[in-house]
Design an enzyme around this catalytic site. Sequence first.
Site, PDB file in Angstrom:
ATOM      1  N   ARG A  14      -3.396  14.251  27.802  1.00  0.00           N
ATOM      2  CA  ARG A  14      -3.644  14.071  29.239  1.00  0.00           C
ATOM      3  C   ARG A  14      -4.876  14.861  29.648  1.00  0.00           C
ATOM      4  NH1 ARG A  14       0.640  16.419  32.351  1.00  0.00           N
ATOM      5  NH2 ARG A  14       1.337  16.465  30.371  1.00  0.00           N
ATOM      6  N   SER A 106       1.170   9.293  34.707  1.00  0.00           N
ATOM      7  CA  SER A 106       2.520   9.573  35.200  1.00  0.00           C
ATOM      8  C   SER A 106       2.483   9.997  36.660  1.00  0.00           C
ATOM      9  CB  SER A 106       3.200  10.612  34.311  1.00  0.00           C
ATOM     10  OG  SER A 106       4.543  10.781  34.679  1.00  0.00           O
ATOM     11  N   HIS A 107       2.897  11.255  36.950  1.00  0.00           N
ATOM     12  CA  HIS A 107       2.966  11.721  38.337  1.00  0.00           C
ATOM     13  C   HIS A 107       1.785  12.631  38.687  1.00  0.00           C
ATOM     14  CE1 HIS A 107       4.862  14.741  35.797  1.00  0.00           C
ATOM     15  NE2 HIS A 107       4.427  15.623  36.675  1.00  0.00           N
ATOM     16  N   LYS A 116       0.865   8.237  26.391  1.00  0.00           N
ATOM     17  CA  LYS A 116       2.191   8.507  25.834  1.00  0.00           C
ATOM     18  C   LYS A 116       2.336   7.625  24.601  1.00  0.00           C
ATOM     19  CE  LYS A 116       4.480   9.902  30.132  1.00  0.00           C
ATOM     20  NZ  LYS A 116       5.518   9.592  31.145  1.00  0.00           N
ATOM     21  N   ASP A 240       8.744   7.378  39.678  1.00  0.00           N
ATOM     22  CA  ASP A 240       7.481   8.097  39.505  1.00  0.00           C
ATOM     23  C   ASP A 240       6.384   7.103  39.138  1.00  0.00           C
ATOM     24  OD1 ASP A 240       8.233   7.558  36.868  1.00  0.00           O
ATOM     25  OD2 ASP A 240       7.421   9.432  36.108  1.00  0.00           O
ATOM     26  N   ASP A 242       4.797   6.016  36.569  1.00  0.00           N
ATOM     27  CA  ASP A 242       4.876   5.038  35.470  1.00  0.00           C
ATOM     28  C   ASP A 242       6.297   4.527  35.255  1.00  0.00           C
ATOM     29  OD1 ASP A 242       5.651   7.561  34.482  1.00  0.00           O
ATOM     30  OD2 ASP A 242       4.972   7.116  32.451  1.00  0.00           O
ATOM     31  N   ASP A 244       9.211   5.811  34.472  1.00  0.00           N
ATOM     32  CA  ASP A 244      10.170   6.250  33.457  1.00  0.00           C
ATOM     33  C   ASP A 244      11.147   7.294  34.016  1.00  0.00           C
ATOM     34  OD1 ASP A 244       8.467   8.458  33.517  1.00  0.00           O
ATOM     35  OD2 ASP A 244       7.869   8.335  31.411  1.00  0.00           O
ATOM     36  N   ARG A 245      10.996   7.631  35.322  1.00  0.00           N
ATOM     37  CA  ARG A 245      11.916   8.591  35.956  1.00  0.00           C
ATOM     38  C   ARG A 245      12.435   8.008  37.267  1.00  0.00           C
ATOM     39  NH1 ARG A 245       9.941  13.459  37.702  1.00  0.00           N
ATOM     40  NH2 ARG A 245       7.761  12.837  37.705  1.00  0.00           N
ATOM     41  N   THR A 304      13.768  21.293  27.004  1.00  0.00           N
ATOM     42  CA  THR A 304      13.144  20.391  27.972  1.00  0.00           C
ATOM     43  C   THR A 304      11.950  19.673  27.322  1.00  0.00           C
ATOM     44  OG1 THR A 304      13.818  21.671  29.894  1.00  0.00           O
ATOM     45  CG2 THR A 304      11.813  20.380  30.126  1.00  0.00           C
ATOM     46  N   GLU A 323      17.427  14.636  31.445  1.00  0.00           N
ATOM     47  CA  GLU A 323      16.702  15.841  31.825  1.00  0.00           C
ATOM     48  C   GLU A 323      16.711  16.004  33.339  1.00  0.00           C
ATOM     49  OE1 GLU A 323      12.975  17.113  29.571  1.00  0.00           O
ATOM     50  OE2 GLU A 323      12.740  14.974  29.840  1.00  0.00           O
ATOM     51  N   SER A 325      14.310  16.627  35.101  1.00  0.00           N
ATOM     52  CA  SER A 325      13.089  16.023  35.653  1.00  0.00           C
ATOM     53  C   SER A 325      13.281  14.556  36.040  1.00  0.00           C
ATOM     54  CB  SER A 325      11.959  16.120  34.628  1.00  0.00           C
ATOM     55  OG  SER A 325      12.310  15.381  33.473  1.00  0.00           O
ATOM     56  N   HIS A 327      14.109  12.060  33.510  1.00  0.00           N
ATOM     57  CA  HIS A 327      14.110  11.203  32.317  1.00  0.00           C
ATOM     58  C   HIS A 327      15.560  11.062  31.845  1.00  0.00           C
ATOM     59  CE1 HIS A 327       9.727  11.253  31.540  1.00  0.00           C
ATOM     60  NE2 HIS A 327       9.754  12.488  31.978  1.00  0.00           N
TER      61      HIS A 327
END
Length: 467
Positions: A14, A106-107, A116, A240, A242, A244-245, A304, A323, A325, A327
């Site tokens: 990133r 992502s965020h 990713k 989020d 992308d 995934d959350r 994590t 998680e 977060s 996920h």
Amino acid sequence: MQLSPSIFKAYDIRGVIDKTLDPSIAKLIGQSFGSAMREMGETICVVGRDGRLSGPSLMAGLTEGLLSVGVNVIDLGVVATPMVYFGTNITIEGQQAKSGIMITGSHNPPDYNGFKMVLGGSAIYGDQIQALRERIVEKNFASEQGTRSEHNIFPEYLQRIVGDVKLKRKIKIAVDCGNGVGGAFAGRLFRELGCEVEELFCEVDGTFPNHHPDPAHLENLQDLIKNLQTTDNELGLAFDGDADRLGVVTKTGEVIFPDRQMMLFAKDVLSRNPGAQIIYDVKCTRNLATYVKQQGGVPLMWKTGHSLVKAKLKETGAPLAGEMSGHIFFKDRWYGFDDGLYTGARLLEILSAEQDPNATLNQLPNAICTPELQMPCAEGEAFTLLDKIKAEVAKGTQATFETAVSVNTIDGVRVEYADGFGLARPSNTTPIVVMRFEADTQAAIERIQAEFKKVFLAVKPDAKMPF
């Protein structure tokens, strides 16, 4: 552009566009990743990107790099991250790709982007990501020419979920995608499942003009909370950047954090997999382990990081992991990767069988807890600081947690007390120590924080404690 070591993070790559990341760097990453694929005997890679403005140019660079080392690229276009993961689990036009790359920030803020990666069927992290950097430095690349094709994966992804998830009744929901890429797919998916859907900020816009696409922060959920208060929508889902959350908001404005969502999912999954392990990360509430045991499951706390949790899920064969977060990883009826859209579908399936979905959510065990607190550090200092504290814990010196019941050191230090817990762990993405506290009473939180303060100041007298 010079290759910056700083872009190679713990779980992904990133950087900031035109500062540490541009199409030439993307090409090098493609050459490196593709060469690593070729060494494993892999020749097919699915690639996708989110809605960020830098996506098309990075995709062009990445694709050029992959093709130049003999990898055949299947371009999925603009997709959610889980759709790239999905693409590594199915056959696409007669081809089975076990490797994939999603271009996403992502965020992160709009000027960030990144990659990713799934290599040969496994999410890569840590040393494997550093090995990609070393390969670039050594220019250790394969030399053949690959082919490129395009594929629209959404119909297959949609059909797979709609064929699996069955709602007992129609639910009226509001969906907030924060102008992230999930907006291109969420409305259609949930309508196909039988929901009435009101879409908030579902136009994909890489400048994120309304609010940041990160449901982990309460300020980004305020529009959703207001919507539920002023309409007859029963539930709010937020995604989020992308997708995934997942974030969840009830009719009464309560945010159901992922560690409480995991209780519902664990109960459901354990009904079909009695006695199974349920994995959760060190940030999650104490109530989750208790709840999992009550449902006949075996709780397993782990480090994590979405790649680390995915690897543990694969290693243990557990049917579910999650998680704090956001996920969430279903191996039960799904593939074991984190997918906010699928998680939302599974949540709606469970709640559609309930008379009052909001009561079901609001009644999940809760505790007094702090949000994530951040202690700033110099680059690399967070890790050395926690290593010092772990060494003190091992020696049992005065600079330790005197009133603790136990100390878990798998990821920083998670200190369990009779009436709560405290956590301090080094962030793998920014130079900070992340802290979180939970207890039965506010007085207990303050007592635990005081003990953490004493321990940290003993090893770093100038520490700027975040409480």
